[in-house]
Scaffold this active site. Structure first.
Site, mmCIF file in Angstrom:
data_model
loop_
_atom_site.group_PDB
_atom_site.id
_atom_site.type_symbol
_atom_site.label_atom_id
_atom_site.label_comp_id
_atom_site.label_asym_id
_atom_site.label_seq_id
_atom_site.Cartn_x
_atom_site.Cartn_y
_atom_site.Cartn_z
ATOM 1 N N GLY A 148 0.794 -1.232 0.000
ATOM 2 C CA GLY A 148 0.000 0.000 0.000
ATOM 3 C C GLY A 148 0.824 1.279 0.000
ATOM 4 O O GLY A 148 0.289 2.369 0.191
ATOM 5 N N HIS A 187 -5.422 0.568 2.479
ATOM 6 C CA HIS A 187 -4.923 -0.356 1.461
ATOM 7 C C HIS A 187 -4.312 -1.615 2.044
ATOM 8 O O HIS A 187 -3.590 -2.331 1.363
ATOM 9 C CB HIS A 187 -3.901 0.319 0.529
ATOM 10 C CG HIS A 187 -4.423 1.569 -0.103
ATOM 11 N ND1 HIS A 187 -5.563 1.587 -0.865
ATOM 12 C CD2 HIS A 187 -3.983 2.848 -0.064
ATOM 13 C CE1 HIS A 187 -5.791 2.816 -1.272
ATOM 14 N NE2 HIS A 187 -4.848 3.609 -0.801
ATOM 15 N N ARG A 209 4.077 -15.419 -4.798
ATOM 16 C CA ARG A 209 4.399 -16.139 -3.552
ATOM 17 C C ARG A 209 3.108 -16.651 -2.952
ATOM 18 O O ARG A 209 2.033 -16.366 -3.460
ATOM 19 C CB ARG A 209 5.016 -15.161 -2.549
ATOM 20 C CG ARG A 209 4.108 -13.944 -2.368
ATOM 21 C CD ARG A 209 4.511 -13.079 -1.209
ATOM 22 N NE ARG A 209 4.016 -11.722 -1.332
ATOM 23 C CZ ARG A 209 2.818 -11.298 -0.926
ATOM 24 N NH1 ARG A 209 1.975 -12.127 -0.385
ATOM 25 N NH2 ARG A 209 2.460 -10.041 -1.076
#
Ligand code: ADP
Ligand code: ADP
Ligand code: MG
Length: 642
Positions: free
Chosen positions: A165, A234, A296
């Site tokens: 974010g 975020h 990932r």
């Protein structure tokens, strides 16, 4: 299959990976910093290797030491978890150069997705819809402003190297563009060493819906979507799968786009394609756009596991060891609904400030999947992400799974640090969330009410006083012991109350000028005739009350009171290690309690440090750009006149 792997991570994700290894009969090697000698992941692993100091740069980011640890213990592969080295292509190269297997995608695939602008260009080529905007290389401010004009306001400025974010600014008014650009670039330069940005159309009423993909290096499947729209600044707070309101048609379109994205880069292992979705008029198959790919295992992967029955870590190990994709697309199905809440050591009323502390009491409910890296007695240190646990629930329907989440959170007990538990409970009870009306602005719009619902209420504090008075002790409960004085003052850090024992199972507590009648029977409590299903727990750090609203009271330590009296509030200390972003006062300046003195950046966030009382600044002990330790003195106020 590997016979032994090393886990290059810590905390809950290291423990979660070790869990799957145990089940699969794969031996595990943990690595640890000085701060983690006694950590849960070290205790769980078969072997553990010390790799350096507590700062991540001195240990969990020390690629060479980690690879050496794998070599010396005979591990054949390295699982990076998330964060730390997990998305570092140079680490992948080094692991492979050492003759070891990296459990994850190729360095080339990570590089392809590493920068948001290059990733968007690549996805456009692969026929994946991307957020309309400018993601070219021209960084001239006037040119970018022109691009913003033609995209149409509101726009979002994003760091191409961004993550967590950071480096993002929403701009609604063309007049604000220049300033927002400068601040996004400077945040990006500081955080990622790369000031470049891209400009995107800001999607109104945005929903964050991501698709879990899994590849073998050639082909890929998707494991459906997760909705991560419940965000604060975020950052994800509660995630769920599947996404509320998702249609079969849109799921198919999004899944196919995600598989195209993964196959376009020859993706191997678990990955996530994040899409932004326009939630303004329901979900439509032409209303989603690629934002970025996380190459990932994702923090919120357990909700996908819950609805598909797949162990994603097991799949990671199998594919990394050379097996084919464990399932075909048509084998995969969604069953039921799952939620994950991220339980953090943080001070919600103080602006979600990361907190630390020794977990004097820790108890999790049955009936939820708990992913945690800590045990009772462990310490949440200032060095790492302050996550305590992920609470994951499952049910046949969304409503059942959400009720299960609420119950699991209400039954969770953490003392020794403040947490966001009550905030999560308030969220789980939020009517809009319950109705499935999620968008990334939900938390922000209702923040005040959600925070207020997480603040201790008087009746819960009354129960804590009962605990401090020793009346909740099982040997006392339902009656009273002879040595209990009938009327006395009970004091704790920050307050006191008068407790009068009225008879067996009854007392009057006078707190903040109000008298409350308390009655109890077994584990049921009535405060002012309202039934409370709270749990009162005594532990080494004091007394805590749990069950919807949490209150902690710490018995008064006379020494602590004296030192606070000696000018304790004159100093503003850094609450955690971090970077001083800005200082807002100068020596000689008058300040009022609550005034912003400085801004500290730590744990992915900026934190305002405010004046504890009115006063005059005597000394400014830090300046913008300073890296400071927890407890470092930053601002000193003049002593108050007696
Ligand atoms: P997710 O989308 O899975 O939430 P994030 O990119 O927000 O992933 O971060 C995943 C984890 O990686 C975080 O919990 C944190 O531990 C680590 N992390 C990511 N970005 C940063 C950062 N800028 N600084 C420190 N840690 C980070
Ligand atoms: P990061 O790498 O920091 O995770 P992302 O590009 O994934 O960055 O965006 C993070 C969050 O910002 C998203 O989950 C979403 O809430 C919001 N966001 C990103 N792009 C947009 C957009 N174009 N319009 C509206 N919100 C957005
Ligand atoms: Mg993201």
């Amino acid at each position: 299959m590997f016979s032994k792997i090393l886990i290059a991570n810590r905390g809950e994700i290291a423990c979660r990976i070790i869990d799957s290894c145990h089940r699969m009969g794969v031996a595990t090697v943990a690595v640890f910093s000085d701060a983690d000698r006694a950590a849960r992941h070290v205790a769980m692993a078969d072997e553990a290797v010390h790799i350096g100091g507590p700062a991540p740069a001195d240990s969990y980011l020390q690629a060479e030491r980690i690879i050496a640890a794998a070599k010396s213990t005979g591990a054949e592969a390295i699982h990076p978890g998330y964060g730390f080295l997990s998305e570092n292509p140079d680490f992948v190269d080094a692991v492979e150069a050492a003759g070891l297997v990296f459990i994850g995608p190729s360095a080339r695939a990570i590089r392809a997705m590493g920068l948001k602008d290059a990733a968007k260009a690549l996805m456009e080529e692969a026929g994946v819809p991307v957020v309309p905007g400018y993601h070219g290389s021209n960084q001239d401010p006037d040119y970018l402003a022109g691009q913003a004009e033609s995209i149409g306001y509101p726009v979002l400025i994003k760091a191409v190297a961004g993550g967590g974010g950071k480096g993002m600014r929403r701009v609604d008014d063309p007049g604000d563009f220049g300033e927002a650009l400068i601040s996004a670039q400077s945040e990006a330069r500081n955080a990622f060493g790369n000031p470049d940005v891209l400009i995107e159309k800001y999607v109104l009423q945005p929903r964050h819906i991501e698709v879990q993909v899994f590849g073998d290096g050639h082909r890929a499947v998707h494991l459906f979507e997760r909705d991560c729209s419940l965000q604060r600044r975020h950052q994800k707070v509660i995630e769920e799968a599947p996404a509320p309101g998702m249609t079969a048609e849109m799921r198919k379109t999004m899944g196919a786009a995600a598989v195209r994205a993964a196959e376009a880069i020859g993706y191997k292992g678990a990955g996530t394609i994040e899409f932004i979705v326009d939630g303004a008029n329901g979900l439509r198959p032409d209303g989603f756009w690629f934002m970025e790919m996380n190459t990932r295992l994702q923090v919120e992967h357990p909700v996908t596991e819950a609805i598909t029955g797949v162990d994603l870590v097991e799949w990671q190990l199998r594919v990394a060891s050379g097996e084919a994709l464990p399932a075909r697309q048509e084998d995969l199905q969604i069953r039921g609904h799952a939620f994950e809440a991220r339980l953090y050591a943080e001070d919600v009323p103080a602006g979600f400030l990361p907190a630390t502390g020794r977990l004097a009491h820790l108890s999790f409910p049955q009936g939820a999947r708990i992913e945690t890296g800590v045990r009772e007695g462990d310490t949440i240190s200032p060095w790492y992400d302050p996550m305590i646990a992920k609470v994951v629930t499952y049910g046949p329907t969304r409503a059942v799974a959400l009720r299960a989440l609420e119950t699991a959170l209400v039954d969770t007990e953490v003392a020794g640090s403040v947490t966001n538990l009550d905030f999560l409970i308030a969220l789980a009870r939020h009517p809009g969330f319950r109705a499935g009306e999620v968008d990334t602005g939900l938390i922000g719009r209702d923040l005040d009410a959600l925070v207020a619902a997480a603040e201790p209420d008087p009746r819960t504090r009354v129960l804590a006083v009962i605990g401090l008075a020793g009346l909740a002790d099982p040997s006392v409960k339902g009656g009273m012991t002879l040595w209990q004085p009938l009327r006395r003052t009970v004091a704790w850090e920050g307050g006191e109350a008068v407790v009068e024992v009225l008879g067996p199972g009854a007392a009057r507590v006078t707190l903040d000028g109000h008298a409350h009648e308390v009655r109890w029977q077994g584990d049921r409590w009535w405060v002012d005739d309202a039934l409370r299903r709270n749990r009162i727990v005594s532990h080494e750090a004091g007394v805590s009350v749990f069950g919807g609203r949490t209150v902690h009271l710490k018995p008064l330590d006379p020494l602590a009171r004296d030192s606070a009296g000696a000018g304790g509030d004159a100093l503003t200390l850094s609450p955690m290690p971090g970077l001083v972003k800005s200082v807002h006062v100068a020596a000689g300046q008058e300040v009022k309690a609550g005034d912003r003195l400085a801004v500290l950046e730590a744990m992915k966030m900026e934190h305002s440090l405010t004046a504890a009382r009115d006063g005059v600044v005597a000394e400014v002990l830090a300046q913008a750009g300073d890296q400071v330790e927890a407890g470092a003195a930053l601002i000193r106020l003049e002593e108050e006149e007696e």
